[in-house]
Design a protein around this motif. Structure first.
Motif, PDB file in Angstrom:
ATOM      1  N   ILE A 157     102.772 -44.343  52.321  1.00  0.00           N
ATOM      2  CA  ILE A 157     101.372 -44.703  52.582  1.00  0.00           C
ATOM      3  C   ILE A 157     101.259 -45.315  53.968  1.00  0.00           C
ATOM      4  N   THR A 159      98.444 -47.198  56.234  1.00  0.00           N
ATOM      5  CA  THR A 159      97.126 -47.818  56.100  1.00  0.00           C
ATOM      6  C   THR A 159      96.403 -47.878  57.437  1.00  0.00           C
ATOM      7  N   ALA A 179      94.226 -46.109  52.108  1.00  0.00           N
ATOM      8  CA  ALA A 179      95.320 -45.136  52.147  1.00  0.00           C
ATOM      9  C   ALA A 179      94.949 -44.028  53.127  1.00  0.00           C
ATOM     10  N   ASN A 182      98.904 -40.185  53.611  1.00  0.00           N
ATOM     11  CA  ASN A 182      99.683 -40.239  52.372  1.00  0.00           C
ATOM     12  C   ASN A 182     100.587 -39.022  52.267  1.00  0.00           C
ATOM     13  N   LEU A 234      93.491 -47.543  47.615  1.00  0.00           N
ATOM     14  CA  LEU A 234      94.182 -48.702  48.183  1.00  0.00           C
ATOM     15  C   LEU A 234      93.168 -49.585  48.903  1.00  0.00           C
ATOM     16  N   ASP A 240      96.076 -52.354  44.976  1.00  0.00           N
ATOM     17  CA  ASP A 240      97.344 -52.366  45.705  1.00  0.00           C
ATOM     18  C   ASP A 240      97.978 -50.985  45.669  1.00  0.00           C
ATOM     19  N   ALA A 241      99.196 -50.878  46.214  1.00  0.00           N
ATOM     20  CA  ALA A 241      99.871 -49.579  46.277  1.00  0.00           C
ATOM     21  C   ALA A 241     100.135 -48.999  44.897  1.00  0.00           C
ATOM     22  N   THR A 244      97.412 -46.727  44.045  1.00  0.00           N
ATOM     23  CA  THR A 244      97.533 -45.431  44.715  1.00  0.00           C
ATOM     24  C   THR A 244      98.551 -44.556  44.002  1.00  0.00           C
ATOM     25  N   PHE A 259     107.231 -46.598  46.319  1.00  0.00           N
ATOM     26  CA  PHE A 259     106.336 -46.418  47.454  1.00  0.00           C
ATOM     27  C   PHE A 259     106.897 -47.132  48.671  1.00  0.00           C
ATOM     28  N   MET A 261     105.126 -48.424  52.532  1.00  0.00           N
ATOM     29  CA  MET A 261     103.844 -48.528  53.216  1.00  0.00           C
ATOM     30  C   MET A 261     104.003 -49.266  54.536  1.00  0.00           C
ATOM     31  N   ASP A 365     108.028 -51.275  47.010  1.00  0.00           N
ATOM     32  CA  ASP A 365     107.995 -51.861  45.672  1.00  0.00           C
ATOM     33  C   ASP A 365     109.268 -52.651  45.438  1.00  0.00           C
TER      34      ASP A 365
END
Length: 577
Positions: A157, A159, A179, A182, A234, A240-241, A244, A259, A261, A365
Motif C-alpha cells: 500500500i 498512501t 490507499a 495498491n 484506508l 487501517d491497513a 484494506t 501488508f 505500507m 503488520d
C-alpha cells in the motif's frame, strides 16, 4: 571499552565494518588487527589452523552476533585505505565478486513497492532495522505468522498522506492517507514465480465492516460502505491497513496474509540510496503539475524526480490512473533490476543506506515486524527469478453507472480468471519447473487396485477452503461420483495449504479410487490411521486445503490463462508512452 578506544562518531562508517566473504556470500564484521576482542559470544571455532597458533583470530573476519539484550562493542575507527602499489610492481589481484548472493525484501512505496536488501549484517544491525519499522495490529485480517513453506500474499500500500519533510506539495491537502497505490504480491509456494497485481484506486468495491485496534488497546468496529472507491478502504473514518486487506478479500476472493505500507518518502529515499533508477520515455516530458522534465529516450531519476515520474498522470497515455499504473510497473521493474545488480549487492555502503531508508519509510503488520521474520521473508523472496515476476492489473471496464467516466468496475469476464489463477497458485509465465521426482514409495501410492466408488468410505473436512466447500464437495461425491458412503465432518482442527487424504493401510484400494476421482497426487495421500464414521465403521479423512478449486474440479486440472493487455515481467525494459 574506554572512550579512547571508541574513536569519533564521524570517523565511523557502518558500511566499512562489513566485508563480503566470497566463500559464504555473507557480510561479516571485519575488525582491525589491533582491535580488542568482543565480549559478545561468537560462533564456536574449531582447532587453530596452521599459522594461527593458539587459535588467534587477529586480523580475520569475525561474524557480528549477539544474544538479545547484550551490548555490542561500538564501531571502530575507519581503516586507512591500502597503499598504492609501487610502480613496476604487480598489485594484489582484485577478488572476483560472487554471483547470486542476494537477500531481497519487498517493501511498499507511495506508488509502488521496492526491494530492501536484508543481508547487510548480523543480528544486531537487523534489530536496529527492526526498530525503524512501524507495525499495525490487523487482527484476523491477516495471518498470525509467516510460513516459509507456503505460498503467500502481501498487500503493498502506498498512501497519499503528506508526511515527512519536503512532502508539503504532494497529495491531497489534509489527506488522512488513502490507499493511493495498491499492489497485491503473490509469491508461489515453490518460489518459481510471483504475480504483482495492481488494484486501481478508483475501482468500485464494497468495503466491509472492519475491526480496528485503538491506541488505548480497545477495538472499534468501523461500519462498511457499499459501492465506493477502493482507496477509501484506508484512512476514511479511521480505517487501517487491515480494512484494506479485508476489502481485497471482499473484491477478489484472495486473502492477503500480510501488508507493507509507505508514503512518498519511500520512492525518494530509496532511489537515492541506490544511485538512481533508469527509465525510458518515448517522447520528451514537461509536466508542470508533477514538475517532471525528461528528454526522449533513457534517463536516470532519483529523489524528487523519481517521485514525480511515478506520480505523473498527464505525461502518458490518456492521462488516467490506469496509464499511470503501467508506468509505475515499468519503473518498478527497472528498480528491481537495479536493486539486484552486482554494483548494489556488493556495495556495503549502498546496502546500509538502502536498508535504513526502506525501513524508516515502512509500516507492516505485527506478524512480519520482527527481525527474524523479515529476514526469512527476504530469503524466500530472493528465490523468485525476475523473468517470472509478472506485473498485471485487475481487469476492469468503465463504470456503466456513470455518464462521466471517473471510476471502474471489475471485468466479470476476465477478472475472475485472474483471481482464480492467483488463488490456485498458478504462474502467469511459462515456468520451467525443476523435475520433481517423488520417492518411489510416494509414487507407488497411486499404483494398484482400486475399489468401486460405492465402497469408498470417507469423511470430508474443510481445512482452509472457502466456507461451505465441504458440503459442496460431499454433494458432488454422493450425487455425481457415486461415493455414497461419505459424510461431512465439519471444519478441520487447523488450516492446511494442500488437500490431503489420510487412510489406513487396509484402505489403500479405497484411497486410490478417491485419488482418481479428485485428481490427487501421491504426495497428497497420507498413509496413517482410519477413524470411525457415524455408523461406527472405519473411514478415511479428506481434508480440503487452500488449494481446493471447487466441487467436482480436479486438483490437477489446468486453469486457462486469460488474454491481458496489461501484462509485463520484471526483466523487460520498456519505454513509457
Amino acid at each position: 571499552m574506554d572512550a579512547q578506544g571508541r574513536g569519533r562518531a564521524d570517523d565511523v562508517d557502518p558500511a566499512d565494518q562489513w566485508v563480503l566473504n566470497p566463500r559464504t556470500g555473507e557480510y561479516e564484521l571485519r575488525l582491525s588487527p589491533s582491535a580488542p576482542q568482543s565480549s559478545v559470544p561468537g560462533p564456536r571455532r574449531g582447532a587453530p589452523r596452521s599459522g594461527d597458533a593458539g587459535g588467534n583470530t587477529t586480523g580475520t573476519a569475525r561474524r557480528r552476533t549477539a544474544a538479545p539484550g547484550r551490548e555490542v562493542p561500538p564501531q571502530r575507527r575507519r581503516r586507512p585505505a591500502p597503499e598504492e602499489p609501487v610502480p613496476g610492481r604487480r598489485g594484489r589481484r582484485p577478488e572476483k565478486k560472487p554471483k547470486g548472493k542476494r537477500a531481497l525484501l519487498w517493501v511498499g512505496g507511495s506508488t509502488a513497492f521496492v526491494v530492501l536488501v536484508a543481508g547487510v549484517g548480523g543480528y544486531v544491525y537487523l534489530k536496529h532495522l527492526e526498530g525503524n519499522v512501524s507495525t499495525t495490529d490487523v487482527g484476523s485480517a491477516g495471518s498470525s505468522s509467516f510460513k516459509k513453506d507456503e505460498a503467500f500474499n502481501i498487500l503493498i500500500i502506498g498512501t497519499d498522506k503528506r508526511t515527512g519533510e519536503g512532502n508539503e506539495g504532494y497529495g491531497d491537502k489534509g489527506s488522512v492517507g488513502h490507499a493511493d497505490t495498491n499492489i497485491l504480491l503473490h509469491v508461489s509456494e515453490d518460489r518459481s514465480n510471483a504475480t504483482a497485481l495492481s488494484i486501481p484506486r478508483d475501482l468500485i468495491v464494497d468495503v466491509p465492516d472492519c475491526e480496528t485496534k485503538q491506541e488505548d488497546g480497545t477495538t472499534k468496529i468501523i461500519p462498511g460502505t457499499s459501492n465506493t472507491r477502493f482507496n477509501t478502504s484506508l484512512g476514511e473514518s479511521g480505517r487501517d491497513a487491515g480494512c484494506t486487506m479485508r476489502t481485497v478479500k471482499e473484491a477478489t476472493g484472495i486473502q492477503p496474509d500480510h501488508f507493507m505500507m509507505a508514503d512518498f518518502n519511500a520512492v525518494k529515499t530509496l532511489t537515492t540510496a541506490v544511485g538512481g533508477v533508469d527509465v525510458c520515455v518515448e517522447h520528451a516530458v514537461d509536466d508542470p503539475k508533477s514538475h517532471l522534465k525528461l528528454p526522449a529516450g533513457e534517463s536516470k531519476v532519483e529523489g524528487e524526480q523519481a517521485l514525480a515520474f511515478v506520480r505523473t498522470r498527464h505525461a502518458f497515455g490518456n492521462e488516467g490512473d490506469l496509464d499511470r499504473i503501467k508506468v509505475q510497473q515499468q519503473f518498478l521493474g527497472s528498480l528491481m533490476r537495479k536493486m539486484s545488480s552486482s554494483d548494489t549487492l556488493t556495495s556495503p555502503t549502498k546496502l546500509v543506506k538502502l536498508a535504513e531508508a526502506a525501513t524508516e519509510a515502512l509500516t507492516v503488520d505485527k506478524a512480519i515486524g520482527k527481525v527474524g521474520t523479515l529476514k526469512d521473508l527476504a530469503l524466500e523472496l530472493k528465490k523468485v527469478p525476475p523473468k517470472n515476476i509478472t506485473f498485471t492489473t485487475v481487469p476492469v471496464i468503465d463504470n456503466p453507472a456513470e455518464k462521466v467516466k471517473a471510476t471502474v468496475v471489475v471485468n466479470e469476464t476476465t477478472g475472475p480468471q485472474v483471481f482464480d489463477m492467483i488463488r490456485n497458485d498458478i504462474s502467469f509465465t511459462e515456468v520451467k519447473q525443476k523435475e520433481k521426482k517423488e520417492a518411489a514409495a510416494v509414487a507407488a501410492r497411486l499404483k494398484g487396485e482400486q475399489s468401486e466408488p460405492s465402497e469408498v468410505r470417507v469423511r470430508v473436512m474443510n481445512g482452509g477452503a472457502p466456507a461451505g466447500s465441504a458440503q459442496q464437495e460431499l454433494a458432488y461425491l454422493q450425487t455425481d461420483a457415486g461415493v455414497t458412503k461419505s459424510e461431512n465432518a465439519g471444519n478441520a482442527p487447523a488450516e492446511v495449504a494442500k488437500t490431503t487424504l489420510e487412510y489406513a493401510p487396509d484402505q489403500a484400494d479405497q484411497a486410490r479410487a478417491l485419488a482418481e476421482i479428485l485428481g490427487l497426487s501421491g504426495a497428497a495421500m497420507k498413509p496413517g490411521e482410519s477413524v470411525t464414521n457415524s455408523q461406527g465403521l472405519p473411514t478415511m479423512t479428506l481434508t480440503l486445503g487452500k488449494d481446493f478449486k471447487g466441487a467436482g474440479v480436479k486438483l490437477n486440472a489446468a486453469v486457462k490463462k486469460p488474454d491481458l493487455d496489461t501484462e509485463s515481467t520484471a526483466d523487460q525494459k520498456q519505454c513509457a508512452s
